[in-house]
Design a protein around this motif. Structure first.
Motif, PDB file in Angstrom:
ATOM      1  N   SER A  59      38.208 -38.090   5.882  1.00 38.75           N
ATOM      2  CA  SER A  59      39.182 -37.368   6.699  1.00 38.75           C
ATOM      3  C   SER A  59      40.169 -36.634   5.799  1.00 38.75           C
ATOM      4  CB  SER A  59      39.914 -38.353   7.606  1.00 38.75           C
ATOM      5  OG  SER A  59      40.887 -37.703   8.376  1.00 38.75           O
ATOM      6  N   SER A  60      40.281 -35.334   5.951  1.00 36.04           N
ATOM      7  CA  SER A  60      41.135 -34.537   5.066  1.00 36.04           C
ATOM      8  C   SER A  60      42.558 -34.387   5.592  1.00 36.04           C
ATOM      9  CB  SER A  60      40.526 -33.154   4.845  1.00 36.04           C
ATOM     10  OG  SER A  60      40.439 -32.443   6.068  1.00 36.04           O
ATOM     11  N   SER A  61      42.809 -34.811   6.834  1.00 32.27           N
ATOM     12  CA  SER A  61      44.155 -34.711   7.399  1.00 32.27           C
ATOM     13  C   SER A  61      44.339 -35.806   8.445  1.00 32.27           C
ATOM     14  CB  SER A  61      44.385 -33.338   8.048  1.00 32.27           C
ATOM     15  OG  SER A  61      43.692 -33.244   9.268  1.00 32.27           O
ATOM     16  N   THR A  64      42.402 -34.915  11.741  1.00 33.24           N
ATOM     17  CA  THR A  64      40.964 -34.639  11.694  1.00 33.24           C
ATOM     18  C   THR A  64      40.295 -34.975  13.016  1.00 33.24           C
ATOM     19  OG1 THR A  64      40.807 -34.918   9.301  1.00 33.24           O
ATOM     20  CG2 THR A  64      38.798 -35.310  10.574  1.00 33.24           C
ATOM     21  N   TYR A  65      40.677 -36.103  13.619  1.00 27.68           N
ATOM     22  CA  TYR A  65      40.050 -36.559  14.865  1.00 27.68           C
ATOM     23  C   TYR A  65      40.963 -36.449  16.078  1.00 27.68           C
ATOM     24  CZ  TYR A  65      36.609 -38.510  11.659  1.00 27.68           C
ATOM     25  OH  TYR A  65      35.663 -38.661  10.674  1.00 27.68           O
ATOM     26  N   GLU A 158      33.070 -41.679  18.129  1.00 32.33           N
ATOM     27  CA  GLU A 158      31.955 -40.844  17.673  1.00 32.33           C
ATOM     28  C   GLU A 158      32.184 -40.378  16.233  1.00 32.33           C
ATOM     29  OE1 GLU A 158      29.067 -39.901  18.136  1.00 32.33           O
ATOM     30  OE2 GLU A 158      28.548 -40.357  20.216  1.00 32.33           O
ATOM     31  N   THR A 159      31.109 -39.963  15.603  1.00 27.24           N
ATOM     32  CA  THR A 159      31.174 -39.512  14.214  1.00 27.24           C
ATOM     33  C   THR A 159      31.876 -38.163  14.104  1.00 27.24           C
ATOM     34  OG1 THR A 159      29.075 -38.319  14.325  1.00 27.24           O
ATOM     35  CG2 THR A 159      28.990 -40.672  13.712  1.00 27.24           C
ATOM     36  N   GLY A 160      32.360 -37.874  12.910  1.00 25.62           N
ATOM     37  CA  GLY A 160      32.944 -36.567  12.667  1.00 25.62           C
ATOM     38  C   GLY A 160      31.947 -35.452  12.895  1.00 25.62           C
ATOM     39  N   ALA A 161      30.702 -35.677  12.490  1.00 28.94           N
ATOM     40  CA  ALA A 161      29.666 -34.660  12.680  1.00 28.94           C
ATOM     41  C   ALA A 161      29.495 -34.338  14.160  1.00 28.94           C
ATOM     42  CB  ALA A 161      28.351 -35.129  12.080  1.00 28.94           C
ATOM     43  N   PHE A 162      29.440 -35.357  15.004  1.00 27.45           N
ATOM     44  CA  PHE A 162      29.283 -35.161  16.449  1.00 27.45           C
ATOM     45  C   PHE A 162      30.446 -34.362  17.018  1.00 27.45           C
ATOM     46  CE2 PHE A 162      30.143 -36.367  20.816  1.00 27.45           C
ATOM     47  CZ  PHE A 162      28.901 -36.352  21.420  1.00 27.45           C
ATOM     48  N   LEU A 163      31.658 -34.730  16.635  1.00 30.00           N
ATOM     49  CA  LEU A 163      32.845 -34.123  17.235  1.00 30.00           C
ATOM     50  C   LEU A 163      33.075 -32.704  16.731  1.00 30.00           C
ATOM     51  CD1 LEU A 163      35.112 -37.285  17.048  1.00 30.00           C
ATOM     52  CD2 LEU A 163      34.201 -36.248  19.145  1.00 30.00           C
ATOM     53  N   HIS A 164      33.032 -32.491  15.426  1.00 27.43           N
ATOM     54  CA  HIS A 164      33.350 -31.173  14.875  1.00 27.43           C
ATOM     55  C   HIS A 164      32.280 -30.134  15.185  1.00 27.43           C
ATOM     56  CE1 HIS A 164      37.067 -32.099  12.744  1.00 27.43           C
ATOM     57  NE2 HIS A 164      36.547 -33.267  12.460  1.00 27.43           N
ATOM     58  N   ARG A 165      31.100 -30.586  15.548  1.00 24.12           N
ATOM     59  CA  ARG A 165      30.034 -29.652  15.947  1.00 24.12           C
ATOM     60  C   ARG A 165      29.986 -29.461  17.458  1.00 24.12           C
ATOM     61  NH1 ARG A 165      25.244 -32.169  12.027  1.00 24.12           N
ATOM     62  NH2 ARG A 165      26.539 -32.219  10.135  1.00 24.12           N
ATOM     63  N   PHE A 166      30.946 -30.023  18.189  1.00 24.71           N
ATOM     64  CA  PHE A 166      30.995 -29.932  19.653  1.00 24.71           C
ATOM     65  C   PHE A 166      29.703 -30.437  20.295  1.00 24.71           C
ATOM     66  CE2 PHE A 166      33.638 -26.286  18.134  1.00 24.71           C
ATOM     67  CZ  PHE A 166      34.867 -26.744  18.553  1.00 24.71           C
ATOM     68  N   SER A 167      29.208 -31.550  19.801  1.00 23.10           N
ATOM     69  CA  SER A 167      27.897 -32.027  20.231  1.00 23.10           C
ATOM     70  C   SER A 167      27.875 -32.597  21.644  1.00 23.10           C
ATOM     71  CB  SER A 167      27.367 -33.072  19.240  1.00 23.10           C
ATOM     72  OG  SER A 167      27.142 -32.497  17.972  1.00 23.10           O
ATOM     73  N   TRP A 168      29.039 -32.749  22.269  1.00 21.31           N
ATOM     74  CA  TRP A 168      29.037 -33.168  23.670  1.00 21.31           C
ATOM     75  C   TRP A 168      28.739 -31.995  24.600  1.00 21.31           C
ATOM     76  CZ3 TRP A 168      33.458 -32.108  20.974  1.00 21.31           C
ATOM     77  CH2 TRP A 168      34.373 -31.246  21.548  1.00 21.31           C
ATOM     78  N   LEU A 169      28.635 -30.789  24.022  1.00 21.72           N
ATOM     79  CA  LEU A 169      28.432 -29.582  24.814  1.00 21.72           C
ATOM     80  C   LEU A 169      27.093 -28.925  24.507  1.00 21.72           C
ATOM     81  CD1 LEU A 169      31.940 -27.901  24.338  1.00 21.72           C
ATOM     82  CD2 LEU A 169      31.150 -29.189  26.329  1.00 21.72           C
ATOM     83  N   ALA A 170      26.519 -28.295  25.525  1.00 26.71           N
ATOM     84  CA  ALA A 170      25.387 -27.389  25.303  1.00 26.71           C
ATOM     85  C   ALA A 170      25.896 -26.152  24.567  1.00 26.71           C
ATOM     86  CB  ALA A 170      24.760 -26.994  26.633  1.00 26.71           C
ATOM     87  N   ASP A 171      25.056 -25.564  23.730  1.00 32.37           N
ATOM     88  CA  ASP A 171      25.482 -24.429  22.910  1.00 32.37           C
ATOM     89  C   ASP A 171      26.043 -23.280  23.734  1.00 32.37           C
ATOM     90  OD1 ASP A 171      24.698 -25.849  20.709  1.00 32.37           O
ATOM     91  OD2 ASP A 171      22.922 -24.640  20.272  1.00 32.37           O
TER      92      ASP A 171
END
Length: 241
Positions: A59-61, A64-65, A158-171
């Motif tokens: 986490s850089s700040s 972050t989450y 959830e993981t940082g990858a899941f959250l920062h990539r908006f993985s709860w959403l369809a593209d």
């Protein structure tokens, strides 16, 4: 837009209160619409039992989450804006709000950001991942049914990858905003017609003594002077504790 102030959540880090204050000041000074600026203070969210993640070495700040708690904090109602604290707003945020499209659950700048640096100016690791910096400025359509999946529990677990990539959403629910609303210093090409609407000092900013030569660093320092003059006159709130 209604006359009710538009909520703007800004990431806050105890190491960079001045960055938050200048970001806030630049938002308000350039806005032609009423805004409610809300700092995301991790320790306060912990004290309220809203944020419960353990420490993350990647986490850089401190925000972050916590940015992913915004729909929960907003009661899953209406549109709200989130941005990192290392933003300098030069344009009127009303023009960003004019781009809001109800079809989308979120809107952001779709960067292809692959920084060559290994570290940021404060020594934090500079990570590279898909959709990097998409989540540094988010227009959340909090009432969109798809955002109901972004519960406080999901944001905490959830993981940082899941959250920062908006993985709860369809593209197709991730709308695109123009680059000028999250212009990455040191990565994006300088606009020919003048400064962008937002400068994002993603590598480090002029609040570091040895990092004041960056593009548009002089504009950040000028905004800092305006903020400090207003604070001295009692026209600005005290720094966030």
């Amino acid at each position: 837009m209604s006359d009710k102030p538009f909520p703007v959540y800004v990431g806050w880090d105890s190491r960079e209160d001045i960055a938050y204050q200048v970001c806030r000041h630049s938002l308000l000074r350039n806005a032609s619409v009423p805004l409610e600026i809300i700092p995301l203070v991790q320790k306060d969210l912990r004290a309220q039992g809203i944020y419960s993640r353990g420490e993350d070495p990647l986490s850089s700040s401190e925000f972050t989450y916590t940015r992913f708690l915004v729909p929960h904090l907003a009661g899953y109602r209406g549109w709200v804006l989130f941005c990192d604290c290392d933003f300098l707003w030069l344009g009127d945020v009303k023009d960003l709000f004019a781009l809001i499209d109800e079809r989308y659950a979120v809107m952001c700048v779709h960067h292809d950001h692959r920084p060559p640096e290994k570290t940021k100016m404060d020594g934090q690791v500079q990570t590279v991942y898909p959709r990097k910096n998409w989540s540094s400025m988010i227009l959340y359509n909090c009432g969109h049914p798809a955002n109901a999946a972004l519960t406080a529990e999901v944001a905490n677990k959830e993981t940082g990858a899941f959250l920062h990539r908006f993985s709860w959403l369809a593209d197709d629910l991730i709308g695109a905003a123009p680059e000028t609303w999250n212009w990455l210093e040191g990565w994006c090409e300088k606009p020919e017609g003048g400064p962008p609407n937002v400068v994002h000092y993603t590598r480090g900013g002029p609040w570091f003594d040895n990092w004041q030569h960056v593009d548009y660093g002089d504009l950040w320092l000028a905004e800092k002077d305006r903020y400090e003059a207003a604070a001295k006159a009692g026209l600005e709130p005290d720094p966030v504790a």
